[in-house]
Design a protein around this motif. Structure first.
Motif, short mmCIF file in Angstrom:
data_model
loop_
_atom_site.label_atom_id
_atom_site.label_comp_id
_atom_site.label_asym_id
_atom_site.label_seq_id
_atom_site.Cartn_x
_atom_site.Cartn_y
_atom_site.Cartn_z
N ASN A 153 1.40 58.44 -46.81
CA ASN A 153 2.28 59.60 -47.02
C ASN A 153 2.03 60.72 -46.03
O ASN A 153 2.62 61.80 -46.13
CB ASN A 153 2.13 60.13 -48.45
CG ASN A 153 0.73 60.64 -48.77
OD1 ASN A 153 -0.15 60.65 -47.91
ND2 ASN A 153 0.51 61.05 -50.00
N GLY A 154 1.14 60.50 -45.06
CA GLY A 154 0.85 61.51 -44.04
C GLY A 154 -0.35 62.37 -44.36
O GLY A 154 -0.84 63.09 -43.49
N ASN A 155 -0.82 62.33 -45.59
CA ASN A 155 -2.02 63.07 -45.98
C ASN A 155 -3.27 62.29 -45.57
O ASN A 155 -3.20 61.24 -44.96
CB ASN A 155 -2.01 63.34 -47.49
CG ASN A 155 -0.92 64.31 -47.91
OD1 ASN A 155 -0.38 65.05 -47.08
ND2 ASN A 155 -0.58 64.31 -49.18
N TYR A 156 -4.43 62.85 -45.94
CA TYR A 156 -5.71 62.20 -45.66
C TYR A 156 -6.52 62.08 -46.94
O TYR A 156 -6.43 62.94 -47.83
CB TYR A 156 -6.53 63.02 -44.65
CG TYR A 156 -6.04 62.94 -43.23
CD1 TYR A 156 -6.66 62.10 -42.31
CD2 TYR A 156 -4.97 63.72 -42.79
CE1 TYR A 156 -6.23 62.04 -40.99
CE2 TYR A 156 -4.54 63.67 -41.47
CZ TYR A 156 -5.17 62.82 -40.58
OH TYR A 156 -4.74 62.77 -39.28
N ARG A 157 -7.31 61.04 -47.01
CA ARG A 157 -8.35 60.92 -48.02
C ARG A 157 -9.65 61.39 -47.40
O ARG A 157 -10.01 60.95 -46.31
CB ARG A 157 -8.49 59.48 -48.49
CG ARG A 157 -9.56 59.28 -49.59
CD ARG A 157 -8.97 59.53 -50.95
NE ARG A 157 -7.87 58.59 -51.21
CZ ARG A 157 -6.88 58.83 -52.07
NH1 ARG A 157 -6.84 59.98 -52.74
NH2 ARG A 157 -5.92 57.94 -52.27
#
Length: 331
Positions: A153-157
């Motif tokens: 989704n374009g985010n980061y973990r």
């Protein structure tokens, strides 16, 4: 490491601009207290003040993203393990910070937060933290234990050990200045000065043929005595110095740039490092990184990089320039 969004004052000589747009001899300026410092945005293109107020709003937006101390910020939630998924912008900022941690082999470390939170240089009576508390906090300082994983989704973990605290104070203002520049250019403002408490970013120049003039304040002077003046266009100026925040205890000098290996301030004969770069985030990262590395290794790093220049000032007042610095000096 810098523990808040604060850098030394740069004296601005912001002169008029001219060109195809409506230019002003006196700029449209907005000011505010943001990011724990005084912020000033000045446009030499005729523009609605409400547009410039949008710059101040951006300061608030990004403080909510990357402040270590603001309990409503995303970074605060990360540090307290309230979330492990972060938006792309914060992930990219942390990734850049980790890159500079690797470049410096840990001399600069964004996981210094467990230590930096022990030092309060703004207190009425600052004091050296308890040695046992510093030793305990140091066990959580290790950038190699922070992992970022891009998500679909374009985010980061983000994953990091319990007790590790990220402190982005040494790099966040440069990042925010770059975002403000992007905003100004999107509104056709091509001649402006962004001053985030001393982190200065020039948008364009004084005119098509003349640069802006920026003065860098001499360390440990109470007046506006200048160390040097610079001719700049589309350029960032960021400084890190021992004179930004400091105190004495038992006749010993303590400043706010902390050594991740010891938990105490660096003692490397430097009082100031000033970086010139097109991207303010690079300048912010490099000013602290080069200070941490010291004169010889810091200067060697600058010489290995393209389109980056630096000035180093030692405790005896000696000034050392990178090889390409002379073209920016106003002599």
């Amino acid at each position: 490491m810098k523990t808040a969004f604060f850098t030394p004052l740069l004296i601005l000589c912001m002169l008029s601009a001219c060109g195809c747009q409506t230019r002003l001899s006196d700029p449209v300026t907005v000011t505010g207290y943001k990011l724990n410092t005084y912020v000033q945005i000045s446009s030499y293109i005729n523009v609605s003040r409400s547009v410039l107020n949008g710059c101040l709003d951006l300061c608030d937006t990004y403080e909510q993203l990357c402040s270590r101390t603001l309990e409503s910020s995303t970074l605060y939630a990360v540090n307290h393990h309230q979330t492990d998924e972060i938006p792309a912008e914060l992930g990219e900022l942390i990734a850049t910070g980790l890159d500079y941690c690797r470049i410096s082999d840990g001399a600069f470390d964004i996981t210094i937060g467990s230590v930096s939170q022990l030092w309060d240089f703004t207190a009425e009576q600052p004091a050296v933290p308890d040695a046992a508390a510093i030793a305990n906090a140091l066990q959580y300082v290790d950038y190699t234990k922070v992992e970022l994983t891009p998500l679909e989704n374009g985010n980061y973990r983000i994953t990091m050990p319990e007790g590790t605290i990220l402190d982005l104070g040494a790099i966040a203002k440069g990042y925010i200045a770059d975002k403000i520049k992007d905003y100004l250019l999107a509104h056709d403002i091509t001649s402006a000065m962004i001053n985030l408490g001393g982190n200065v970013l020039c948008v364009g120049g004084k005119s098509d043929s003349k640069d802006f003039t920026v003065g860098v304040k001499k360390p440990f002077t109470q007046s506006n005595e200048l160390l040097l003046t610079l001719n700049l266009r589309d350029c960032s100026v960021v400084s890190s110095g021992t004179y930004e925040r400091y105190f004495y205890e038992n006749d010993t000098f303590y400043h706010h740039i902390l050594n991740p290996a010891t938990g105490y301030p660096y003692d490397n004969r430097l009082t100031d490092v000033t970086i010139l770069s097109a991207v303010s985030l690079d300048g912010d990262c490099l000013s602290t990184t080069c200070f941490a590395l010291g004169l010889d290794d810091g200067l060697a790093l600058i010489e290995s990089l393209d389109n980056i220049e630096a000035v180093f000032v030692t405790t005896d007042g000696s000034i050392y320039y990178s090889s390409g610095m002379s073209r920016y000096l106003n002599e």
